[in-house]
Design an enzyme around this catalytic site. Structure first.
Site, PDB file in Angstrom:
ATOM      1  N   CYS A  32     -15.422  33.558 -53.724  1.00 31.34           N
ATOM      2  CA  CYS A  32     -14.531  34.697 -53.499  1.00 31.34           C
ATOM      3  C   CYS A  32     -13.211  34.195 -52.910  1.00 31.34           C
ATOM      4  O   CYS A  32     -13.195  33.331 -52.029  1.00 31.34           O
ATOM      5  CB  CYS A  32     -15.195  35.694 -52.558  1.00 31.34           C
ATOM      6  N   CYS A 122     -20.138  42.048 -48.004  1.00 31.92           N
ATOM      7  CA  CYS A 122     -18.938  41.423 -47.430  1.00 31.92           C
ATOM      8  C   CYS A 122     -18.953  41.640 -45.925  1.00 31.92           C
ATOM      9  O   CYS A 122     -18.740  42.766 -45.457  1.00 31.92           O
ATOM     10  CB  CYS A 122     -17.675  42.022 -48.045  1.00 31.92           C
ATOM     11  N   ASP A 343       8.610  46.108 -38.282  1.00 32.17           N
ATOM     12  CA  ASP A 343       7.270  45.829 -38.789  1.00 32.17           C
ATOM     13  C   ASP A 343       7.327  45.763 -40.312  1.00 32.17           C
ATOM     14  O   ASP A 343       6.790  46.625 -41.012  1.00 32.17           O
ATOM     15  CB  ASP A 343       6.299  46.920 -38.314  1.00 32.17           C
ATOM     16  N   CYS A 369       3.373  40.031 -40.571  1.00 30.61           N
ATOM     17  CA  CYS A 369       2.124  39.681 -41.248  1.00 30.61           C
ATOM     18  C   CYS A 369       2.284  38.411 -42.069  1.00 30.61           C
ATOM     19  O   CYS A 369       1.359  38.018 -42.793  1.00 30.61           O
ATOM     20  CB  CYS A 369       1.635  40.836 -42.123  1.00 30.61           C
TER      21      CYS A 369
END
Length: 387
Positions: A32, A122, A343, A369
């Site tokens: 994955c 998961c 942000d 991020c």
């Protein structure tokens, strides 16, 4: 594989195992493409990420010709914001691929390919989303309209079910958004309803033009999604909206932002890339005025609605392309901002920070991020006189 600026290699065997290597918790790790560092001890993961950020800052400083080079020891590290390393992700898009016999593979993309890895569970997803894969596969096998689903999005959220007669709130519910490529027949609608009833799912059908609850036409109901902030205010959103996927970390980030900004009731705050008002609503509890700016009009509309629902009258929200020249916009000219929070998405805020510097806003808090664009934009700010 040799690239112009880097080389890509494939692990063949481990001759000497590092003391920091741990057994990956996920049975699909390595196939994955969702996770990269599960084989590394959590503390070492944090150290690795810190070093990556330090290296990126050093390169960006060099590009900007800043002489104050920062080493790992000199970067002003604060205590890391952490959550549980497992069962934290509250939203995910699950891929669906059909073979020639209409048999479905359900899961996430494999590394470096568009092919899906068939996922059974998961451990990154919150419970019970983590074990939803076999249920979805079983359901898809029974559908009569074959090869009709593009993907399935799973979300954990608080919901409000509205009808003409009543409105009911339920916390931490499983919401499933089905990207339906072909019209559903009554048999398949009944099958989805049966699974939804049995497993307490709230199913939304996305036909590419609109999203409607599976039972909306039959029961006259609508479903509103939300999550709660620490001050008990609510952020309302739709299933297609971006939200922070780690609720615990999001809450901690907002609280940390409030500590660092140390707002007073006389200060005006600019919230760039404000989205639904995730930070704006909390900032407004402590500031004189919050001006939130976002590029997507639909998100602006929802931010306005969120402020209204939460009883905040000191928030203003505007739609503006923040990658353009926005200094001539009315909201930029009419306010004297004391502090700014940014942000942005992964692309960063290069044009925005240049204009923040031109406005000479004294304090800047940048939530990122992507460490590469954070380093680039931070170097720009420092080159303009920020410390």
């Amino acid at each position: 594989e040799q690239k112009s600026k880097y080389a890509r290699a494939k692990l063949i065997s481990i001759t000497k195992q590092s003391k920091s290597r741990v057994e990956p918790q996920c049975q699909h790790f390595g196939l994955c493409g969702g996770c990269d560092l599960q084989m590394l001890d959590l503390e070492k993961q944090i150290q690795f990420k810190k070093q990556k950020i330090t290296d990126l800052f050093s390169r960006s400083f060099s590009t900007q010709k800043i002489t104050d080079k920062m080493s790992a020891a000199e970067l002003p590290w604060e205590k890391t914001i952490e959550s549980s390393p497992w069962h934290y992700r509250r939203k995910a898009r699950i891929g669906v691929q059909f073979d020639k016999k209409a048999h479905a593979t359900i899961g996430f993309r494999q590394k470096l390919t568009n092919q899906l890895a068939s996922i059974k569970s998961c451990p990154v997803l919150v419970e019970p989303l983590n074990v939803i894969f076999p249920l979805l596969k079983k359901l898809l096998l029974q559908l009569t309209v074959k090869s009709a689903i593009g993907h399935i999005e799973v979300i954990q959220a608080d919901i409000i079910e509205k009808s003409k007669q009543e409105s009911r709130q339920k916390d931490n519910q499983v919401v499933i958004v089905v990207r339906q490529l072909k019209p559903m027949n009554e048999t398949d609608i009944g099958l989805w309803q049966s699974y939804a009833l049995q497993h307490h799912w709230h199913v939304i059908i996305d036909d590419g033009n609109k999203q409607l609850p599976l039972v909306s036409n039959m029961a006259g109901k609508s479903t509103v999604l939300s999550y709660e902030l620490t001050d008990r205010s609510k952020v309302y959103f739709s299933s297609s909206d971006f939200i922070q996927i780690n609720h615990q970390v999001n809450t901690a980030m907002i609280n940390q932002a409030l500590v660092w900004l140390n707002l007073s009731a006389s200060e005006n705050v600019l919230d760039l890339f404000c989205g639904l008002g995730n930070f704006s609503l909390a900032l407004a509890q402590h500031a004189k005025c919050v001006v939130g700016v976002e590029g997507v009009q639909g998100m602006v509309d929802k931010a306005i609605q969120n402020a209204h629902i939460n009883g905040l009258d000191n928030c203003q929200f505007y739609q503006t392309d923040l990658n353009s020249d926005w200094l001539t916009e009315s909201w930029a000219k009419e306010h004297k901002f004391d502090k700014v929070l940014l942000d942005p998405a992964r692309a960063g805020a290069e044009q925005a920070v240049l204009q923040v510097a031109e406005l000479a806003i004294p304090s800047v808090l940048y939530v990122s991020c992507d460490p590469a664009t954070l380093a680039r934009d931070s170097a720009i700010l420092i080159s303009k006189g920020y410390k």
